[in-house]
Design a protein around this motif. Structure first.
Motif, mmCIF file in Angstrom:
data_model
loop_
_atom_site.group_PDB
_atom_site.id
_atom_site.type_symbol
_atom_site.label_atom_id
_atom_site.label_comp_id
_atom_site.label_asym_id
_atom_site.label_seq_id
_atom_site.Cartn_x
_atom_site.Cartn_y
_atom_site.Cartn_z
ATOM 1 N N GLU A 258 44.912 36.305 49.437
ATOM 2 C CA GLU A 258 44.368 37.659 49.616
ATOM 3 C C GLU A 258 42.845 37.658 49.641
ATOM 4 O O GLU A 258 42.225 38.395 50.403
ATOM 5 C CB GLU A 258 44.873 38.581 48.508
ATOM 6 N N LYS A 259 42.231 36.819 48.808
ATOM 7 C CA LYS A 259 40.764 36.740 48.789
ATOM 8 C C LYS A 259 40.239 36.247 50.142
ATOM 9 O O LYS A 259 39.276 36.805 50.695
ATOM 10 C CB LYS A 259 40.297 35.814 47.668
ATOM 11 N N VAL A 260 40.858 35.192 50.664
ATOM 12 C CA VAL A 260 40.432 34.647 51.966
ATOM 13 C C VAL A 260 40.604 35.701 53.054
ATOM 14 O O VAL A 260 39.707 35.922 53.877
ATOM 15 C CB VAL A 260 41.241 33.377 52.316
ATOM 16 N N VAL A 261 41.753 36.360 53.078
ATOM 17 C CA VAL A 261 42.028 37.369 54.097
ATOM 18 C C VAL A 261 41.043 38.532 53.984
ATOM 19 O O VAL A 261 40.549 39.039 54.999
ATOM 20 C CB VAL A 261 43.482 37.882 53.985
ATOM 21 N N THR A 262 40.733 38.947 52.761
ATOM 22 C CA THR A 262 39.776 40.048 52.561
ATOM 23 C C THR A 262 38.409 39.687 53.124
ATOM 24 O O THR A 262 37.793 40.469 53.868
ATOM 25 C CB THR A 262 39.653 40.383 51.056
ATOM 26 N N VAL A 263 37.927 38.495 52.794
ATOM 27 C CA VAL A 263 36.616 38.047 53.298
ATOM 28 C C VAL A 263 36.624 37.997 54.826
ATOM 29 O O VAL A 263 35.707 38.495 55.486
ATOM 30 C CB VAL A 263 36.248 36.670 52.709
ATOM 31 N N PHE A 264 37.658 37.391 55.399
ATOM 32 C CA PHE A 264 37.745 37.253 56.848
ATOM 33 C C PHE A 264 37.814 38.611 57.537
ATOM 34 O O PHE A 264 37.114 38.853 58.523
ATOM 35 C CB PHE A 264 38.977 36.420 57.216
ATOM 36 N N ARG A 265 38.658 39.504 57.039
ATOM 37 C CA ARG A 265 38.830 40.807 57.699
ATOM 38 C C ARG A 265 37.548 41.628 57.641
ATOM 39 O O ARG A 265 37.177 42.304 58.598
ATOM 40 C CB ARG A 265 39.992 41.580 57.073
ATOM 41 N N GLU A 266 36.851 41.555 56.507
ATOM 42 C CA GLU A 266 35.628 42.343 56.365
ATOM 43 C C GLU A 266 34.513 41.815 57.266
ATOM 44 O O GLU A 266 33.833 42.603 57.941
ATOM 45 C CB GLU A 266 35.189 42.359 54.900
ATOM 46 N N LEU A 267 34.329 40.513 57.299
ATOM 47 C CA LEU A 267 33.301 39.949 58.174
ATOM 48 C C LEU A 267 33.675 40.104 59.646
ATOM 49 O O LEU A 267 32.809 40.299 60.504
ATOM 50 C CB LEU A 267 33.078 38.478 57.837
ATOM 51 N N ARG A 268 34.965 40.011 59.935
ATOM 52 C CA ARG A 268 35.445 40.178 61.312
ATOM 53 C C ARG A 268 35.235 41.604 61.804
ATOM 54 O O ARG A 268 34.845 41.838 62.949
ATOM 55 C CB ARG A 268 36.942 39.822 61.338
ATOM 56 N N ASN A 269 35.480 42.588 60.925
ATOM 57 C CA ASN A 269 35.388 44.002 61.308
ATOM 58 C C ASN A 269 33.993 44.588 61.119
ATOM 59 O O ASN A 269 33.730 45.713 61.558
ATOM 60 C CB ASN A 269 36.395 44.833 60.501
#
Length: 361
Positions: A258-269
């Motif tokens: 979840e931490k990895v996905v959160t970081v990725f989604r926020e930087l991606r968006n």
């Protein structure tokens, strides 16, 4: 096939599931197929066949999968497009494995792909000694698929030069391939089709002609629309990959994923999940596929140089490599994210923040 193969094909990995679906078949099977469209759908999205649980291969909109399968029942080719990491190639492979039990007829599109790799070429030693003959003909995956009434896969078609792409137009229109040197034409057998994939990040590299696009039914595969779905996809794929690699590490816990996905989604968006803070985006793709690679790399670090359990230091090292591709611009964006977002998220994120900050000095 031995267990030492680095990457097994889909039909080898899921052989028992395919056999169970074939044995449990109750619906009409199209010519050239191993199972019915309904069974192919069950193989892709999951379900039960007899007493066997069929694992989902694609998590997303089931209707898109139905449209893809229905396209392959017709005489039209299928084009899967989307952002990097949206499982285009994976879905292409799984569809071929379910329909034909063979996903090996592949052309990998690159700047160096030639028309001969799409149609046919020659064994030049035999050509010189014996002249043009069927023995000296080297068949492409598309040629073989036409002969056998099966599916050929064309990965990253937009990476090929436009004139190379257009070699497919006559094949997809006429459903036959001409070999003028031998004075023959090879007609496609029923069941023949092509599944191509294209990356939306490659727009403008080698744009497909309108004439070629008309020969395909185009399906856009979206990025997972919520964090829960993306976490589920990543967990499943990491488990599958780790079983075939000697990582000697534990599967990452859900809160780590979840931490990895959160970081990725926020930087991606370009914004935090709550939408309250704008962020600088990085140059990397930060796709679901990249997150899977990041976590398997963290497992390799933990298994090779640690206790086998992923630490925040392992995760931080992998995050740094995935996010900071351009030292200057990405480094600034990552530093701002650490100080303005991750640092303020409290004790749950404190150890990851500390590990990332140490590496980012």
């Amino acid at each position: 096939m031995t267990d030492n193969v680095l990457r097994k094909s889909a039909e080898e990995i899921y052989k028992k599931e395919i056999e169970a679906l074939i044995a449990d078949e109750k619906d009409p099977i199209p010519v050239g197929w191993k199972m019915s469209p309904k069974s192919v759908l069950k193989y892709i999205v999951g379900g039960k066949a007899g007493g066997m649980e069929i694992t989902p291969k694609y998590i997303g909109n089931n209707r898109l999968v139905e449209v893809a399968i229905a396209t392959l029942v017709t005489d039209r080719a299928l084009l899967l497009i989307g952002e990097p990491g949206t499982a285009k190639s994976y879905l292409s492979e799984q569809l071929s494995a379910a329909i034909n039990g063979d996903s090996s007829k592949v052309i990998q599109g690159t700047a160096g792909t030639t028309e001969e790799q799409i149609r046919y070429s020659w064994n030049y030693a035999m050509l010189i000694s014996k002249g043009p003959s069927l023995d000296s003909l080297v068949k492409s995956p598309v040629y073989t698929a036409m002969e056998t009434g099966t599916i050929a896969r064309f990965e990253e078609i937009s990476r090929c030069a436009s004139e190379v792409q257009d070699a497919l137009i006559s094949i997809l229109s006429e459903k036959r391939i001409s070999v003028p040197e031998l004075g023959i034409e090879v007609p496609a057998q029923k069941g023949f089709s092509v599944i191509a994939t294209a990356n939306t990040r490659d727009k403008g590299v080698n744009a497909m002609s309108a004439a070629l696009k008309r020969r395909f039914n185009i399906i856009v595969l979206p990025v997972p629309d919520n964090k829960k779905t993306e976490v589920g996809i990543i967990q499943r794929r990491v488990e599958q990959l780790s079983s075939s690699l000697d990582l000697n590490a534990e599967i990452p816990a859900e809160n780590t994923v979840e931490k990895v996905v959160t970081v990725f989604r926020e930087l991606r968006n370009g914004q935090t999940e709550d939408g309250k803070q704008k962020l600088k985006s990085t140059s990397g793709v930060l796709s679901t596929a990249e997150a899977i690679s990041l976590l398997t790399n963290s497992m390799a670090l933990a298994g090779s140089f640690g206790t086998g359990a992923i630490t925040m230091e392992d995760l931080a090292a992998s995050l740094q490599g995935a996010i900071v591709k351009d030292e200057e611009n990405d480094g600034i964006a990552w530093t701002e994210y650490l100080e303005n977002v991750m640092k303020k998220r409290g004790s749950e994120w404190a150890s990851l923040y500390k590990a990332c900050r140490e590496l980012n000095k």
